[in-house]
Design a protein around this motif. Structure first.
Motif, PDB file in Angstrom:
ATOM      1  N   ALA A 116      43.775  67.892 -31.991  1.00  0.00           N
ATOM      2  CA  ALA A 116      43.224  69.115 -32.590  1.00  0.00           C
ATOM      3  C   ALA A 116      41.783  69.335 -32.142  1.00  0.00           C
ATOM      4  O   ALA A 116      41.368  70.466 -31.846  1.00  0.00           O
ATOM      5  CB  ALA A 116      43.312  69.032 -34.105  1.00  0.00           C
ATOM      6  N   GLY A 117      41.015  68.217 -32.087  1.00  0.00           N
ATOM      7  CA  GLY A 117      39.620  68.326 -31.638  1.00  0.00           C
ATOM      8  C   GLY A 117      39.538  68.808 -30.198  1.00  0.00           C
ATOM      9  O   GLY A 117      38.700  69.645 -29.858  1.00  0.00           O
ATOM     10  N   LYS A 118      40.385  68.288 -29.342  1.00  0.00           N
ATOM     11  CA  LYS A 118      40.410  68.740 -27.947  1.00  0.00           C
ATOM     12  C   LYS A 118      40.806  70.200 -27.847  1.00  0.00           C
ATOM     13  O   LYS A 118      40.235  70.970 -27.072  1.00  0.00           O
ATOM     14  CB  LYS A 118      41.405  67.892 -27.137  1.00  0.00           C
ATOM     15  N   LEU A 125      35.090  76.196 -25.596  1.00  0.00           N
ATOM     16  CA  LEU A 125      34.558  76.260 -24.236  1.00  0.00           C
ATOM     17  C   LEU A 125      35.064  77.487 -23.507  1.00  0.00           C
ATOM     18  O   LEU A 125      34.348  78.096 -22.703  1.00  0.00           O
ATOM     19  CB  LEU A 125      34.918  74.974 -23.455  1.00  0.00           C
ATOM     20  N   LYS A 126      36.300  77.830 -23.743  1.00  0.00           N
ATOM     21  CA  LYS A 126      36.855  79.025 -23.081  1.00  0.00           C
ATOM     22  C   LYS A 126      36.176  80.297 -23.604  1.00  0.00           C
ATOM     23  O   LYS A 126      35.953  81.229 -22.858  1.00  0.00           O
ATOM     24  CB  LYS A 126      38.370  79.119 -23.324  1.00  0.00           C
TER      25      LYS A 126
END
Length: 130
Positions: A116-118, A125-126
């Motif tokens: 979930a963190g990723k 970031l996107k």
């Protein structure tokens, strides 16, 4: 008086016959007494070492019994300590079981949190980049 003399003669003759019959019996009784005395002496000589050995054996049995009684306290203490060690091992197994349950459950949660963190980091970031 003739009757008295005949009676006395018969009595004397009876006593003489009785004495002759008693002599072999008395001789046999004497031999029996001698044999009995010899047997008694022999038995006494043989019994003395046997009684000494028996006393030594009883003393050895007493020593062994006392040693066993002294060691029985140590064995009882050992068994108690062994019981305590078994109790401690059961407690450790329970703790390890609970810890492994928590770890196996938390590893799923941690994996989910990482994914979930990723995912969130990638989204952020996107958005910033794009």
């Amino acid at each position: 008086m003739l009757f008295l003399e005949i009676t006395s003669a018969v009595t004397a003759l009876t006593l003489v016959v009785l004495a002759f019959c008693l002599i072999p019996v008395l001789l046999e009784l004497k031999q029996t007494a001698i044999s009995l005395r010899t047997f008694s002496d022999t038995l006494q000589l043989e019994l003395k070492p046997l009684i000494k050995d028996l006393r030594d054996t009883v003393a050895d049995v007493k020593v062994v019994t006392n040693s066993a009684a002294a060691n029985a306290d140590g064995i009882n203490l050992f068994m108690e300590e062994l019981g305590h060690a078994g109790h401690n091992i059961r407690m450790i197994n329970r703790v390890i079981g609970v810890a492994s349950t928590i770890v196996s459950g938390s590893s799923g949660w941690l994996t989910g949190a990482r994914v979930a963190g990723k995912f969130i980091a990638d989204r952020l970031l996107k958005k910033k980049g794009g």
